[in-house]
Design a protein around this motif. Sequence first.
Motif, PDB file in Angstrom:
ATOM      1  N   LYS A  40       0.841  -1.189   0.000  1.00  0.00           N
ATOM      2  CA  LYS A  40       0.000   0.000   0.000  1.00  0.00           C
ATOM      3  C   LYS A  40       0.877   1.240   0.000  1.00  0.00           C
ATOM      4  O   LYS A  40       1.892   1.290   0.683  1.00  0.00           O
ATOM      5  CB  LYS A  40      -0.889  -0.018   1.243  1.00  0.00           C
ATOM      6  CG  LYS A  40      -1.800   1.162   1.393  1.00  0.00           C
ATOM      7  CD  LYS A  40      -2.689   0.997   2.622  1.00  0.00           C
ATOM      8  CE  LYS A  40      -3.682   2.133   2.686  1.00  0.00           C
ATOM      9  NZ  LYS A  40      -4.702   1.902   3.713  1.00  0.00           N
ATOM     10  N   THR A  41       0.472   2.255  -0.752  1.00  0.00           N
ATOM     11  CA  THR A  41       1.129   3.557  -0.734  1.00  0.00           C
ATOM     12  C   THR A  41       0.292   4.490   0.132  1.00  0.00           C
ATOM     13  O   THR A  41      -0.911   4.623  -0.076  1.00  0.00           O
ATOM     14  CB  THR A  41       1.252   4.127  -2.159  1.00  0.00           C
ATOM     15  OG1 THR A  41       2.050   3.228  -2.941  1.00  0.00           O
ATOM     16  CG2 THR A  41       1.905   5.500  -2.144  1.00  0.00           C
ATOM     17  N   LEU A  42       0.945   5.107   1.113  1.00  0.00           N
ATOM     18  CA  LEU A  42       0.246   6.020   2.014  1.00  0.00           C
ATOM     19  C   LEU A  42       0.315   7.441   1.471  1.00  0.00           C
ATOM     20  O   LEU A  42       1.359   7.876   0.983  1.00  0.00           O
ATOM     21  CB  LEU A  42       0.866   5.973   3.405  1.00  0.00           C
ATOM     22  CG  LEU A  42       0.842   4.616   4.106  1.00  0.00           C
ATOM     23  CD1 LEU A  42       1.567   4.695   5.432  1.00  0.00           C
ATOM     24  CD2 LEU A  42      -0.580   4.127   4.303  1.00  0.00           C
ATOM     25  N   ASP A  43      -0.799   8.177   1.554  1.00  0.00           N
ATOM     26  CA  ASP A  43      -0.830   9.568   1.104  1.00  0.00           C
ATOM     27  C   ASP A  43       0.084  10.439   1.951  1.00  0.00           C
ATOM     28  O   ASP A  43       0.797  11.293   1.443  1.00  0.00           O
ATOM     29  CB  ASP A  43      -2.257  10.116   1.137  1.00  0.00           C
ATOM     30  CG  ASP A  43      -3.139   9.458   0.081  1.00  0.00           C
ATOM     31  OD1 ASP A  43      -2.597   9.022  -0.948  1.00  0.00           O
ATOM     32  OD2 ASP A  43      -4.346   9.371   0.303  1.00  0.00           O
ATOM     33  N   THR A  61       6.183  12.424   5.328  1.00  0.00           N
ATOM     34  CA  THR A  61       6.466  11.956   3.968  1.00  0.00           C
ATOM     35  C   THR A  61       5.138  11.795   3.250  1.00  0.00           C
ATOM     36  O   THR A  61       4.122  11.467   3.857  1.00  0.00           O
ATOM     37  CB  THR A  61       7.237  10.624   3.956  1.00  0.00           C
ATOM     38  OG1 THR A  61       6.511   9.657   4.698  1.00  0.00           O
ATOM     39  CG2 THR A  61       8.624  10.778   4.531  1.00  0.00           C
ATOM     40  N   GLU A  62       5.143  12.033   1.962  1.00  0.00           N
ATOM     41  CA  GLU A  62       3.932  11.920   1.157  1.00  0.00           C
ATOM     42  C   GLU A  62       4.129  10.876   0.073  1.00  0.00           C
ATOM     43  O   GLU A  62       5.244  10.696  -0.431  1.00  0.00           O
ATOM     44  CB  GLU A  62       3.595  13.271   0.526  1.00  0.00           C
ATOM     45  CG  GLU A  62       3.246  14.332   1.551  1.00  0.00           C
ATOM     46  CD  GLU A  62       2.921  15.680   0.923  1.00  0.00           C
ATOM     47  OE1 GLU A  62       3.344  15.908  -0.234  1.00  0.00           O
ATOM     48  OE2 GLU A  62       2.274  16.485   1.589  1.00  0.00           O
ATOM     49  N   ARG A  84       1.617   8.194  12.592  1.00  0.00           N
ATOM     50  CA  ARG A  84       0.348   8.908  12.398  1.00  0.00           C
ATOM     51  C   ARG A  84       0.129   9.103  10.905  1.00  0.00           C
ATOM     52  O   ARG A  84       1.082   9.253  10.148  1.00  0.00           O
ATOM     53  CB  ARG A  84       0.384  10.299  13.048  1.00  0.00           C
ATOM     54  CG  ARG A  84       0.491  10.309  14.522  1.00  0.00           C
ATOM     55  CD  ARG A  84       0.328  11.731  15.097  1.00  0.00           C
ATOM     56  NE  ARG A  84       0.948  12.803  14.341  1.00  0.00           N
ATOM     57  CZ  ARG A  84       2.170  13.285  14.544  1.00  0.00           C
ATOM     58  NH1 ARG A  84       2.947  12.775  15.473  1.00  0.00           N
ATOM     59  NH2 ARG A  84       2.638  14.282  13.823  1.00  0.00           N
ATOM     60  N   LEU A  85      -1.152   9.153  10.510  1.00  0.00           N
ATOM     61  CA  LEU A  85      -1.478   9.426   9.116  1.00  0.00           C
ATOM     62  C   LEU A  85      -1.805  10.891   8.890  1.00  0.00           C
ATOM     63  O   LEU A  85      -1.795  11.358   7.759  1.00  0.00           O
ATOM     64  CB  LEU A  85      -2.653   8.554   8.665  1.00  0.00           C
ATOM     65  CG  LEU A  85      -2.365   7.047   8.646  1.00  0.00           C
ATOM     66  CD1 LEU A  85      -3.619   6.276   8.273  1.00  0.00           C
ATOM     67  CD2 LEU A  85      -1.224   6.724   7.705  1.00  0.00           C
ATOM     68  N   GLY A  89      -3.631  13.608  14.062  1.00  0.00           N
ATOM     69  CA  GLY A  89      -4.447  12.400  14.117  1.00  0.00           C
ATOM     70  C   GLY A  89      -4.021  11.427  15.194  1.00  0.00           C
ATOM     71  O   GLY A  89      -3.080  11.656  15.955  1.00  0.00           O
ATOM     72  N   ALA A  90      -4.740  10.300  15.240  1.00  0.00           N
ATOM     73  CA  ALA A  90      -4.436   9.224  16.177  1.00  0.00           C
ATOM     74  C   ALA A  90      -3.039   8.672  15.891  1.00  0.00           C
ATOM     75  O   ALA A  90      -2.564   8.691  14.754  1.00  0.00           O
ATOM     76  CB  ALA A  90      -5.481   8.121  16.055  1.00  0.00           C
ATOM     77  N   GLU A  91      -2.401   8.161  16.949  1.00  0.00           N
ATOM     78  CA  GLU A  91      -1.008   7.737  16.838  1.00  0.00           C
ATOM     79  C   GLU A  91      -0.853   6.292  17.305  1.00  0.00           C
ATOM     80  O   GLU A  91      -1.305   5.933  18.397  1.00  0.00           O
ATOM     81  CB  GLU A  91      -0.153   8.662  17.698  1.00  0.00           C
ATOM     82  CG  GLU A  91       1.323   8.433  17.608  1.00  0.00           C
ATOM     83  CD  GLU A  91       2.088   9.508  18.355  1.00  0.00           C
ATOM     84  OE1 GLU A  91       2.740  10.323  17.682  1.00  0.00           O
ATOM     85  OE2 GLU A  91       2.027   9.533  19.595  1.00  0.00           O
TER      86      GLU A  91
END
Length: 150
Positions: A40-43, A61-62, A84-85, A89-91
Amino acid sequence: MICFVGMLFSCGGDDDICESGEGTPRMKVAFKDVVSGKAKTLDSLYIAVDYGSGKVQLGKTEKTDSRLIPLRVDDSPYTDVYFRLADKGAESHVRINYTTKATYVSPGCGIKKTYENLNSQLIQPNPVQKIEAGQNQIENEDKTNLFLIF
């Protein structure tokens, strides 16, 4: 005089700077989707690491599918890493346990630490849902050591 000038230019060769990847390697973390189990690639991803004196933010990082994270180089048997995303946000809290081995490299690089017997615990599970072990030793930065499942 020619010998003296020659000695000045010959001093300080390759051992002065550790630039050929001989230093302590970082842990490679990759990401998977909880439903499909595929990469998966995270935004966006925010990472913080506790090196023994509180959390240090490693930044954002994006559009990333993996990340290299430096671990503690003291004699601690673990490193706490936080994911975190979103900025506020939640961690998730992941503890990476290991044993270390020190090897002398050169005067410029000093001591190189390698990490063995890696195992991880998911202490706080949101947003990371699960973790999956990868390569259980860190000798270089080529192989993935931990998969985070989102």
